[in-house]
Design a protein around this motif. Sequence first.
Motif, PDB file in Angstrom:
ATOM      1  N   VAL A   1       6.858  -5.029  -2.915  1.00 24.58           N
ATOM      2  CA  VAL A   1       6.292  -5.399  -1.614  1.00 24.58           C
ATOM      3  C   VAL A   1       6.441  -4.252  -0.620  1.00 24.58           C
ATOM      4  O   VAL A   1       5.722  -4.201   0.382  1.00 24.58           O
ATOM      5  N   SER A   2       7.341  -3.290  -0.903  1.00 20.44           N
ATOM      6  CA  SER A   2       7.416  -2.108  -0.036  1.00 20.44           C
ATOM      7  C   SER A   2       6.099  -1.336  -0.042  1.00 20.44           C
ATOM      8  O   SER A   2       5.813  -0.578   0.887  1.00 20.44           O
ATOM      9  N   ALA A   3       5.274  -1.548  -1.079  1.00 22.70           N
ATOM     10  CA  ALA A   3       3.946  -0.910  -1.106  1.00 22.70           C
ATOM     11  C   ALA A   3       3.078  -1.406   0.050  1.00 22.70           C
ATOM     12  O   ALA A   3       2.183  -0.694   0.504  1.00 22.70           O
ATOM     13  N   TYR A   4       3.337  -2.632   0.515  1.00 22.17           N
ATOM     14  CA  TYR A   4       2.590  -3.149   1.662  1.00 22.17           C
ATOM     15  C   TYR A   4       2.828  -2.275   2.893  1.00 22.17           C
ATOM     16  O   TYR A   4       2.007  -2.229   3.805  1.00 22.17           O
ATOM     17  N   LEU A   5       3.993  -1.602   2.909  1.00 18.65           N
ATOM     18  CA  LEU A   5       4.335  -0.753   4.035  1.00 18.65           C
ATOM     19  C   LEU A   5       3.606   0.590   3.963  1.00 18.65           C
ATOM     20  O   LEU A   5       3.892   1.504   4.745  1.00 18.65           O
ATOM     21  N   GLY A   6       2.663   0.698   3.017  1.00 20.09           N
ATOM     22  CA  GLY A   6       1.689   1.781   3.094  1.00 20.09           C
ATOM     23  C   GLY A   6       0.980   1.720   4.437  1.00 20.09           C
ATOM     24  O   GLY A   6       0.461   2.723   4.934  1.00 20.09           O
ATOM     25  N   SER A   7       0.991   0.522   5.031  1.00 20.25           N
ATOM     26  CA  SER A   7       0.444   0.373   6.377  1.00 20.25           C
ATOM     27  C   SER A   7       1.133   1.322   7.349  1.00 20.25           C
ATOM     28  O   SER A   7       0.490   1.925   8.215  1.00 20.25           O
ATOM     29  N   SER A   8       2.454   1.467   7.200  1.00 18.60           N
ATOM     30  CA  SER A   8       3.194   2.373   8.080  1.00 18.60           C
ATOM     31  C   SER A   8       2.832   3.822   7.826  1.00 18.60           C
ATOM     32  O   SER A   8       2.733   4.627   8.750  1.00 18.60           O
ATOM     33  N   VAL A   9       2.652   4.166   6.544  1.00 17.13           N
ATOM     34  CA  VAL A   9       2.253   5.537   6.233  1.00 17.13           C
ATOM     35  C   VAL A   9       0.859   5.812   6.777  1.00 17.13           C
ATOM     36  O   VAL A   9       0.562   6.916   7.243  1.00 17.13           O
ATOM     37  N   GLY A  10      -0.002   4.781   6.734  1.00  6.40           N
ATOM     38  CA  GLY A  10      -1.322   4.944   7.326  1.00  6.40           C
ATOM     39  C   GLY A  10      -1.236   5.307   8.796  1.00  6.40           C
ATOM     40  O   GLY A  10      -1.947   6.195   9.285  1.00  6.40           O
ATOM     41  N   VAL A  11      -0.330   4.630   9.501  1.00  3.02           N
ATOM     42  CA  VAL A  11      -0.142   4.940  10.922  1.00  3.02           C
ATOM     43  C   VAL A  11       0.492   6.314  11.088  1.00  3.02           C
ATOM     44  O   VAL A  11       0.041   7.135  11.887  1.00  3.02           O
ATOM     45  N   ALA A  12       1.585   6.561  10.319  1.00  2.00           N
ATOM     46  CA  ALA A  12       2.325   7.823  10.457  1.00  2.00           C
ATOM     47  C   ALA A  12       1.475   9.027  10.082  1.00  2.00           C
ATOM     48  O   ALA A  12       1.556  10.086  10.716  1.00  2.00           O
ATOM     49  N   LEU A  13       0.645   8.871   9.066  1.00  5.26           N
ATOM     50  CA  LEU A  13      -0.175   9.983   8.582  1.00  5.26           C
ATOM     51  C   LEU A  13      -1.370  10.235   9.484  1.00  5.26           C
ATOM     52  O   LEU A  13      -1.665  11.378   9.864  1.00  5.26           O
ATOM     53  N   PHE A  14      -2.052   9.159   9.864  1.00  6.35           N
ATOM     54  CA  PHE A  14      -3.325   9.343  10.547  1.00  6.35           C
ATOM     55  C   PHE A  14      -3.206   9.469  12.060  1.00  6.35           C
ATOM     56  O   PHE A  14      -4.102  10.050  12.688  1.00  6.35           O
ATOM     57  N   TYR A  15      -2.168   8.973  12.675  1.00  5.32           N
ATOM     58  CA  TYR A  15      -2.007   9.225  14.110  1.00  5.32           C
ATOM     59  C   TYR A  15      -1.988  10.730  14.410  1.00  5.32           C
ATOM     60  O   TYR A  15      -2.775  11.211  15.228  1.00  5.32           O
ATOM     61  N   PRO A  16      -1.108  11.519  13.769  1.00  7.95           N
ATOM     62  CA  PRO A  16      -1.127  12.959  14.061  1.00  7.95           C
ATOM     63  C   PRO A  16      -2.392  13.655  13.585  1.00  7.95           C
ATOM     64  O   PRO A  16      -2.909  14.553  14.259  1.00  7.95           O
TER      65      PRO A  16
END
Length: 512
Positions: free
Chosen positions: A179-194
């Motif tokens: 279920v930590s894969a669901y936190l790809g959502s966080s990587v989406g934010v962390a990666l694409f914001y910058p």
Amino acid sequence: MAQVEARTVLWYMTFMGFIVNYMIRINLNITIVDMIAGKAIQNSSVNNDSDLAALPELNERFSLERWFMDRANISYEKRGFAWNEKQQAALLGSFFWAHWTLQIPGGILATKYGTKLVFGWSNGIGVFCCFLIPIISYWSYTGLIIIRVFQGWITGLAWPSMHVLTAKWIPPNERSKFVSAYLGSSVGVALFYPIFGYVIDWTRWEWVYYICGIVGTLWFIAWQFLVYDSPAQHPRITDSERKYIEKSLGASVQSTKGPTPWRAIATSRPVWLNVVAQWGGIWGLFTLMTHAPTYFRLIHHWNVRATGFLSGLPHLMRMLFAYVFSIFADYLLRTDRLSRTNVRKLATFVCCGVKGLLVCALAYFGYNATAAIVLVTLATMFHGAVSSGPLASMVDLSPNYAGIVLGVSGMIGGMPGFISPYIVGQLTLNNQTIDAWKNVFLLSSVMLTGSGILYVLFSESTLQPWNGGCHQLPDPGLKELQNLGANKEDEEEKKPLKAEHDEEVHSGVEKE
């Protein structure tokens, strides 16, 4: 060369899928910084028309939409959009206005037609909308609201549908990690914001949506070829992995089910406490995620590149913490250090309670730029424990109806996605001050800590009777199967495990 496990491929495709899902959600949060009239001028220290003319690069950055409208002699707001704080808040919240309405249908549709279809096309249609947003933005504010509402509505199918796949593929003692894969959502934010911040600085905000469309389309194609709804349907899975999954799930997941136990779900105390935990967690998460770019730009006066980087950093930490904490949670389950219920309570205490205290500190010390970014980063990071808390608990309660349970949670718990932006818009309308944002953060802190306390006191994470009268293997049986699953020759069918080898095989599984 060892074959990559099908569950590993599934984890990465799920991880990338949630990156795409959140890339769609957050792109407007950063582009609105550049879309508003005068922001680009302010960031460049340009104060009048003659200064603007002296900086031709601001005007010469290519925009397909502007080129088309110039050629067609269609008028548009060339200097940016004159949206006030209420209109901006409406735009930021519009994604979630109808998002909650497809949460329960998402679980039902995935149960009937499969997660591959529902999750794939939910994200795919949302990605296609990205290509349309720039031209619609120039055409009409109302049109932009409508497409964001539709985009949020269709992607509402995604999250609950994924729990159906998790229930069919992932053994109980591996769920925290998966279920930590669901936190790809966080990587989406962390990666694409910058990335979006730099794209806007180098080109124009319109290019953010082109990038979203291209990246999302590539993921959609890969998803169609690599993901299957169950181990039995997967053409490349090894027999040993398939047997291990099927045995570890036991009878807790049925291929044919009776009528959905709506009354039992609606009156289930564990279900409602998961809803409460999700409400508080999402309120805190979305308040920080949606408004961090605006907060850092207006209160701490950072430019768009710094805003993008510093808004994304907390979410990268969230994903890393989620992965590490999920390994720790699964270790506690495998070794019987804590019961499943207490592991979920510990995780929820971290993702809601601890985060709530940090957001409270942000309310009082956010006037300091360094303290603000440290507290936002830590608060968002600790929310990563949600993958081992409420998100995993929903599958524990009912593997057969996990998608529907998550749909119920998402329908109600997702409402802060549009309630929070509305309240922030009211509190900060013509009042972009430290005191106004202090009230925003205090409200979030109350939601977080209150939901965390309720969950810890009253929740449980055991298989519910309304799952269908089914049962799963007890934890000792699960641990034995994990040891057996490490044997690629499937020797467990030929002879029992020797007791003196248990510890050695078990440590081998942990290393993997």
